[in-house]
Every structure is written in C-alpha cells, then in structure tokens.
Scaffold this active site. Sequence first.
Site, mmCIF file in Angstrom:
data_model
loop_
_atom_site.group_PDB
_atom_site.id
_atom_site.type_symbol
_atom_site.label_atom_id
_atom_site.label_comp_id
_atom_site.label_asym_id
_atom_site.label_seq_id
_atom_site.Cartn_x
_atom_site.Cartn_y
_atom_site.Cartn_z
ATOM 1 N N PRO A 141 0.812 -1.216 0.000
ATOM 2 C CA PRO A 141 0.000 0.000 0.000
ATOM 3 C C PRO A 141 0.852 1.276 0.000
ATOM 4 N N LEU A 247 11.349 -8.805 -12.736
ATOM 5 C CA LEU A 247 10.684 -7.748 -13.510
ATOM 6 C C LEU A 247 11.322 -7.602 -14.884
ATOM 7 N N ARG A 251 8.934 -7.441 -17.921
ATOM 8 C CA ARG A 251 8.910 -6.216 -18.740
ATOM 9 C C ARG A 251 9.233 -6.542 -20.198
ATOM 10 N N GLY A 347 -15.223 6.725 -34.400
ATOM 11 C CA GLY A 347 -16.304 7.616 -33.976
ATOM 12 C C GLY A 347 -17.026 7.038 -32.769
ATOM 13 N N GLU A 371 4.600 -2.855 -13.455
ATOM 14 C CA GLU A 371 5.970 -3.226 -13.875
ATOM 15 C C GLU A 371 6.841 -1.986 -14.039
ATOM 16 N N THR A 373 6.192 2.447 -13.600
ATOM 17 C CA THR A 373 5.390 3.422 -14.358
ATOM 18 C C THR A 373 6.238 4.003 -15.499
HETATM 19 P P1 TGC Z 1 18.594 0.230 -6.708
HETATM 20 O O1 TGC Z 1 19.419 0.668 -5.548
HETATM 21 O O2 TGC Z 1 18.766 0.908 -8.020
HETATM 22 O O3 TGC Z 1 18.752 -1.319 -6.947
HETATM 23 C C1 TGC Z 1 18.750 -2.264 -5.884
HETATM 24 C C2 TGC Z 1 19.485 -3.504 -6.360
HETATM 25 O O4 TGC Z 1 18.769 -4.081 -7.469
HETATM 26 C C3 TGC Z 1 19.605 -4.115 -8.651
HETATM 27 N N1 TGC Z 1 18.726 -3.819 -9.793
HETATM 28 C C4 TGC Z 1 18.298 -4.764 -10.631
HETATM 29 N N2 TGC Z 1 18.567 -6.080 -10.708
HETATM 30 C C5 TGC Z 1 17.968 -6.778 -11.679
HETATM 31 N N3 TGC Z 1 17.101 -6.219 -12.548
HETATM 32 C C6 TGC Z 1 16.804 -4.899 -12.506
HETATM 33 N N4 TGC Z 1 15.916 -4.362 -13.362
HETATM 34 C C7 TGC Z 1 17.411 -4.108 -11.519
HETATM 35 N N5 TGC Z 1 17.352 -2.788 -11.162
HETATM 36 C C8 TGC Z 1 18.166 -2.641 -10.101
HETATM 37 C C9 TGC Z 1 20.645 -3.048 -8.403
HETATM 38 O O5 TGC Z 1 21.819 -3.300 -9.140
HETATM 39 C C10 TGC Z 1 20.873 -3.187 -6.904
HETATM 40 O O6 TGC Z 1 21.676 -4.342 -6.692
HETATM 41 P P2 TGC Z 1 22.737 -4.369 -5.470
HETATM 42 O O7 TGC Z 1 23.387 -5.693 -5.620
HETATM 43 O O8 TGC Z 1 23.622 -3.183 -5.708
HETATM 44 O O9 TGC Z 1 21.920 -4.234 -4.229
HETATM 45 O O10 TGC Z 1 17.067 0.304 -6.244
HETATM 46 P P3 TGC Z 1 16.150 1.530 -5.899
HETATM 47 O O11 TGC Z 1 15.548 1.263 -4.560
HETATM 48 O O12 TGC Z 1 16.874 2.842 -6.087
HETATM 49 O O13 TGC Z 1 14.977 1.419 -6.985
HETATM 50 C C11 TGC Z 1 15.230 1.530 -8.336
HETATM 51 C C12 TGC Z 1 13.922 1.453 -9.181
HETATM 52 C C13 TGC Z 1 13.044 2.654 -8.868
HETATM 53 C C14 TGC Z 1 14.343 1.538 -10.618
HETATM 54 C C15 TGC Z 1 13.189 0.156 -8.935
HETATM 55 O O14 TGC Z 1 12.902 -0.067 -7.642
HETATM 56 C C16 TGC Z 1 11.945 -0.014 -9.772
HETATM 57 O O15 TGC Z 1 12.067 -0.599 -10.840
HETATM 58 N N6 TGC Z 1 10.714 0.425 -9.337
HETATM 59 C C17 TGC Z 1 9.478 0.121 -10.028
HETATM 60 C C18 TGC Z 1 8.736 -0.938 -9.240
HETATM 61 C C19 TGC Z 1 8.059 -1.943 -10.121
HETATM 62 O O16 TGC Z 1 8.323 -2.071 -11.293
HETATM 63 N N7 TGC Z 1 7.176 -2.706 -9.526
HETATM 64 C C20 TGC Z 1 6.527 -3.759 -10.230
HETATM 65 C C21 TGC Z 1 5.727 -4.644 -9.308
HETATM 66 S S1 TGC Z 1 5.248 -6.160 -10.043
HETATM 67 C C22 TGC Z 1 4.074 -5.739 -11.138
HETATM 68 O O17 TGC Z 1 3.774 -4.634 -11.384
HETATM 69 C C23 TGC Z 1 3.434 -6.873 -11.812
HETATM 70 S S2 TGC Z 1 2.208 -6.445 -12.923
HETATM 71 C C24 TGC Z 1 1.987 -7.981 -13.500
HETATM 72 C C25 TGC Z 1 1.099 -8.135 -14.625
HETATM 73 O O18 TGC Z 1 -0.118 -8.229 -14.367
HETATM 74 O O19 TGC Z 1 1.606 -8.288 -15.769
HETATM 75 P P1 FAD Z 2 3.293 5.319 -6.917
HETATM 76 O O1 FAD Z 2 4.631 4.701 -6.754
HETATM 77 O O2 FAD Z 2 2.649 5.894 -5.703
HETATM 78 O O3 FAD Z 2 3.416 6.442 -8.040
HETATM 79 C C1 FAD Z 2 2.472 7.507 -8.166
HETATM 80 C C2 FAD Z 2 3.017 8.465 -9.226
HETATM 81 O O4 FAD Z 2 4.243 9.032 -8.762
HETATM 82 C C3 FAD Z 2 3.325 7.774 -10.552
HETATM 83 O O5 FAD Z 2 2.982 8.648 -11.615
HETATM 84 C C4 FAD Z 2 4.834 7.603 -10.520
HETATM 85 O O6 FAD Z 2 5.410 7.584 -11.815
HETATM 86 C C5 FAD Z 2 5.249 8.843 -9.739
HETATM 87 N N1 FAD Z 2 6.537 8.679 -9.064
HETATM 88 C C6 FAD Z 2 6.856 7.811 -8.072
HETATM 89 N N2 FAD Z 2 8.143 7.923 -7.743
HETATM 90 C C7 FAD Z 2 8.665 8.883 -8.556
HETATM 91 C C8 FAD Z 2 9.963 9.439 -8.719
HETATM 92 N N3 FAD Z 2 11.007 9.029 -7.999
HETATM 93 N N4 FAD Z 2 10.120 10.411 -9.634
HETATM 94 C C9 FAD Z 2 9.081 10.836 -10.414
HETATM 95 N N5 FAD Z 2 7.835 10.328 -10.298
HETATM 96 C C10 FAD Z 2 7.643 9.364 -9.398
HETATM 97 N N6 FAD Z 2 2.388 -5.259 -8.210
HETATM 98 C C11 FAD Z 2 2.854 -6.472 -7.811
HETATM 99 O O7 FAD Z 2 3.743 -6.554 -6.948
HETATM 100 N N7 FAD Z 2 2.352 -7.624 -8.344
HETATM 101 C C12 FAD Z 2 1.363 -7.620 -9.272
HETATM 102 O O8 FAD Z 2 0.937 -8.681 -9.747
HETATM 103 C C13 FAD Z 2 0.826 -6.363 -9.690
HETATM 104 N N8 FAD Z 2 -0.222 -6.315 -10.560
HETATM 105 C C14 FAD Z 2 -0.824 -5.129 -10.831
HETATM 106 C C15 FAD Z 2 -2.011 -5.086 -11.565
HETATM 107 C C16 FAD Z 2 -2.652 -3.880 -11.791
HETATM 108 C C17 FAD Z 2 -3.950 -3.862 -12.529
HETATM 109 C C18 FAD Z 2 -2.088 -2.673 -11.336
HETATM 110 C C19 FAD Z 2 -2.750 -1.342 -11.597
HETATM 111 C C20 FAD Z 2 -0.918 -2.694 -10.602
HETATM 112 C C21 FAD Z 2 -0.283 -3.914 -10.321
HETATM 113 N N9 FAD Z 2 0.864 -3.971 -9.513
HETATM 114 C C22 FAD Z 2 1.378 -5.184 -9.119
HETATM 115 C C23 FAD Z 2 1.381 -2.760 -8.867
HETATM 116 C C24 FAD Z 2 2.181 -1.856 -9.797
HETATM 117 O O9 FAD Z 2 3.446 -2.396 -10.037
HETATM 118 C C25 FAD Z 2 2.266 -0.471 -9.128
HETATM 119 O O10 FAD Z 2 0.976 0.113 -9.208
HETATM 120 C C26 FAD Z 2 3.296 0.421 -9.789
HETATM 121 O O11 FAD Z 2 4.598 -0.066 -9.574
HETATM 122 C C27 FAD Z 2 3.214 1.876 -9.277
HETATM 123 O O12 FAD Z 2 3.149 1.922 -7.877
HETATM 124 P P2 FAD Z 2 1.996 2.807 -7.173
HETATM 125 O O13 FAD Z 2 0.693 2.420 -7.766
HETATM 126 O O14 FAD Z 2 2.165 2.669 -5.706
HETATM 127 O O15 FAD Z 2 2.282 4.292 -7.609
#
Ligand code: TGC
Ligand code: FAD
Length: 392
Positions: A141, A247, A251, A347, A371, A373
């Site tokens: 959350p 991821l 991705r 349309g 995955e 934003t």
């Molecule tokens: P940061 O300090 O940069 O990195 C921490 C450690 O992770 C390593 N790393 C990676 N390793 C593998 N793949 C990647 N893409 C990696 N990116 C970073 C990095 O080298 C470091 O390793 P170490 O050994 O030095 O500790 O981490 P940070 O806390 O500053 O965050 C960076 C950021 C913002 C890019 C990252 O946290 C991020 O990608 N945030 C977005 C979160 C996200 O994508 N959530 C997805 C949730 S799952 C989901 O949405 C499923 S939807 C499923 C569906 O229905 O299809």
């Molecule tokens: P926030 O992180 O609160 O972001 C809000 C806004 O702030 C966004 O516009 C973002 O770009 C911006 N923002 C945040 N940080 C910064 C920054 N540093 N600089 C500039 N802008 C910033 N997650 C899972 O773990 N597993 C799943 O299976 C999964 N499935 C999903 C399915 C659906 C339908 C949806 C909607 C989401 C799912 N997610 C899942 C979660 C998804 O990965 C998150 O919603 C996403 O990572 C964004 O997190 P948040 O919603 O908390 O937004």
Amino acid sequence: MKPDLFEAPDYYNLDELLTDEHKLVRTAAREWVKRDVSPIIEDYAQKAEFPTQIIKGLAEIGAFGPYIPHEYGGAGLDQISYGLIMQEIERGDSGVRSTASVQSSLVMYPIWKYGNEEQRLKYLPKLASGEWMGCFGLTEPDHGSNPGGMVTNFKDMGDHYLLNGAKMWISNAPFAQVAVVWAKNEEGRIHGLIVERGMEGFSTPETHNKWSLRASATGELIFDNVKVPKENLLPNKSGLGAPLGCLDSARFGIAWGAIGAAMDCYDTALRYSKERMQFGKPIGQFQLQQKKLAEMITEITKAQLLAWKLGVMRNNGTATSAQISMAKRNNVDMAINIAREARQMLGGMGISGEYSIMRHSMNLESVITYEGTHDIHLLITGMDVTGLNAFK
Ligand code: TGC
Ligand code: FAD
C-alpha cells in the site's frame, strides 16, 4: 462483439527475421486467441471476471513458462518465442496476457532461478500445466515505485518463519494457489518466500471497481502471523535485485505484448476506415484519417524492431535492465497512443464493446503503470545515459 477478423501487420517483412519454430508458436497462439479468447473476452471484461476456463488453453499454447526447460514442465523455447506468445495473447486482451506474464516471469522464473531443485520439482510442473496458478507480491500500500521500502517482514522462529504484512494490486491473487512474496528478514534483507493458499493467516481479498484490466483478477495479499515452512524460502538470491530480476523478464514480455494490443487497434481501425462511408467516401480516403493510420503503422514497425532486437539480446544474454526498461516504456506508450487514435477513427462505435479498441485503451492504462510506471522507466533511461541517479 464483432467476429475476430484480425490480420497482423508486417510492414517491413519482419517475418524474415523469425525461425520456423517462432512462426509455429505464433500461429498456435494466434489461432487459440481467435477461437477461445476473442468470442468471450468482452463479456468477461464487462462482468469484471477472469475466464478461468482458458487456463488449460494457455498452458497448451506454452504460455506458462515458455522458456523454462522441459525437465520442469516448461516449453523450452527461446525469448523471441516467449515474446511472440505474449504479443498474440495481448492482441486478445492485456488482462489475459497479465495472467500468463505473472505465471511465467514472476512466479516460475524466480522459482527456477532462485529456488532449489526440490522447489523446482515441486512447483514448476504444476504451474506449467496450469494445475496451480501463481501470483507475485512485491507492491505494498505505501511502497509501489519504491519497493525497497517494503515493510512486509518475516522472523525466524526456529522451525518456521512468521510472516506479517500486506501486498496490494496483485494480479491473479484471488485464485492463485501459490504466491511468491517478497519480505524483509530481521536484518532488513529482502527474500522471496513461497506462500501457499490454505496457510493459516493468509488471505487474498479481491480488488473491485477497476475500469482497467477488468478480465484479470487483482487482489491483496494479507499475512497475519503466517507460519511459512523454512523450506519455502528461495535460497539462491536475496536483496532487491532478486524481485527486480523477475521484472526484467516480465517487462520484456510486456514490450512484446503491447505490440499485440496496438496491432489489434490498428487492424480494426484500418478495416473500419475502408468500410465506413461519410460524405460519400470511405473515411480512409480522408487525409486526416490516413495520417493517423500512417503514423500507427510506422510506430508499430519501430516497436516490432525494438522488441525483436531485444529478443536477440535476451537470447544471447546481453540485454541490460535499462534496455529492457526502454522497450517496455516505448512500446506501451506507443500502444496507448494508437488505441486512443484508433478509438477516434471509429467515432461513436469506438466506445462500444462491439469492438476491442476501448477495452485495449482502458487495459493499457494499467500496463503503462505496472511493472514500473512510464515515469520510472524514463528515470531508469535517464540514469543509464547520465550516470546520475534520480532515485537517491
Ligand atoms: P537500486 O538501488 O537501483 O537497486 C537495488 C538492487 O537491485 C539491482 N537492480 C536490478 N537487478 C535486476 N534487474 C533490474 N531491473 C534491476 N534494477 C536494479 C541493483 O543493481 C541493486 O543491486 P545491489 O546488488 O547493488 O543491491 O534500487 P532503488 O531502490 O533505487 O529502486 C530503483 C527502481 C526505482 C528503478 C526500482 O525499484 C523499480 O524498478 N521500481 C518500479 C517498481 C516496479 O516495477 N514494480 C513492479 C511490481 S510487479 C508488477 O507490477 C506486476 S504487474 C503484472 C502483470 O499483471 O503483468
Ligand atoms: P506510486 O509509486 O505511488 O506512483 C504515483 C506516481 O508518482 C506515478 O505517476 C509515478 O510515476 C510517480 N513517481 C513515483 N516515484 C517517482 C519518482 N522518484 N520520480 C518521479 N515520479 C515518481 N504489483 C505487484 O507486486 N504484483 C502484481 O501482480 C501487480 N499487478 C498489478 C495489476 C494492476 C492492474 C495494477 C494497476 C498494478 C499492479 N501492480 C502489481 C502494482 C504496480 O506495479 C504499481 O501500481 C506500480 O509499480 C506503481 O506503484 P503505485 O501504484 O504505488 O504508484
């Protein structure tokens, strides 16, 4: 919904870059989508329900663990085949592709890569066949874009771990038997744990009122003193890099999947533009409509090239996380823009469930958010090219 007359655009003859196996895999997925997804998906999206009857078909076309080796029940295919399967499924619906992405890249992948042999043999074959469905709990959350701040935690109780916390926005959660959950240990180190439905204190309430990805089931994961057996910890990787590595795989699949949604919108709009008459002409004869179609096919072609080249790099192990991030961002952005333009070309009919475009358009609002934003991916590329980290 109208009959599915989809014809895939291939403006640059990119099929020449595919092997016979790629084409076979794609054909199987395309035919299955036409037969088993297109006729029912609008209804399920309207009802906000995941069509569980398609799970078997998803397994049969190899959508669960396409690149996981045969010995664990996977299809043993390469990364381009994986991408093509995701493309075809998302051509039908992004929510169905989500189910397959999560199962493959976010549940099977970490068990395969970070699990031990016992865990692989116990879970992967059942996940590959669809007998068990899985979900992936990273987002909380208060920690979405910043998963490293997670508060879900586990304590070592000697003969088991005690897990507490909550995850939200979790795809597949309401029906999954298995959840790969990321939580911090007492030292604050992130680990993956396999949590199974039925463990006391574990619940998965469904998330309602979504206007996007309505045919995918989304829920929370709640852990209230859940006793997790010690053998359920993924032993071979810890730290935030472990979930982020999953991821990368998901991705990559989305970069291909989004092309499917875009192709479907383009194909629908192109066909409509030749049939719909206004001012005594097909609307496709008007320059403004041609401009839209010309831009769509250009952007689709660029996205196809990006995805294919990324697939080659994934196959030879050279794709960086930042390169994957760029393709996810570009291709989803491309698809959401095409969906918006295509909707206008139809349309009033563009907002109707008779056609798939509005559903794709709404779905892509989730795809551009999950995955990572769009903004987060811009910052990942920004960091890669400048060497300066906007997150710290
Ligand atoms: P940061 O300090 O940069 O990195 C921490 C450690 O992770 C390593 N790393 C990676 N390793 C593998 N793949 C990647 N893409 C990696 N990116 C970073 C990095 O080298 C470091 O390793 P170490 O050994 O030095 O500790 O981490 P940070 O806390 O500053 O965050 C960076 C950021 C913002 C890019 C990252 O946290 C991020 O990608 N945030 C977005 C979160 C996200 O994508 N959530 C997805 C949730 S799952 C989901 O949405 C499923 S939807 C499923 C569906 O229905 O299809
Ligand atoms: P926030 O992180 O609160 O972001 C809000 C806004 O702030 C966004 O516009 C973002 O770009 C911006 N923002 C945040 N940080 C910064 C920054 N540093 N600089 C500039 N802008 C910033 N997650 C899972 O773990 N597993 C799943 O299976 C999964 N499935 C999903 C399915 C659906 C339908 C949806 C909607 C989401 C799912 N997610 C899942 C979660 C998804 O990965 C998150 O919603 C996403 O990572 C964004 O997190 P948040 O919603 O908390 O937004």
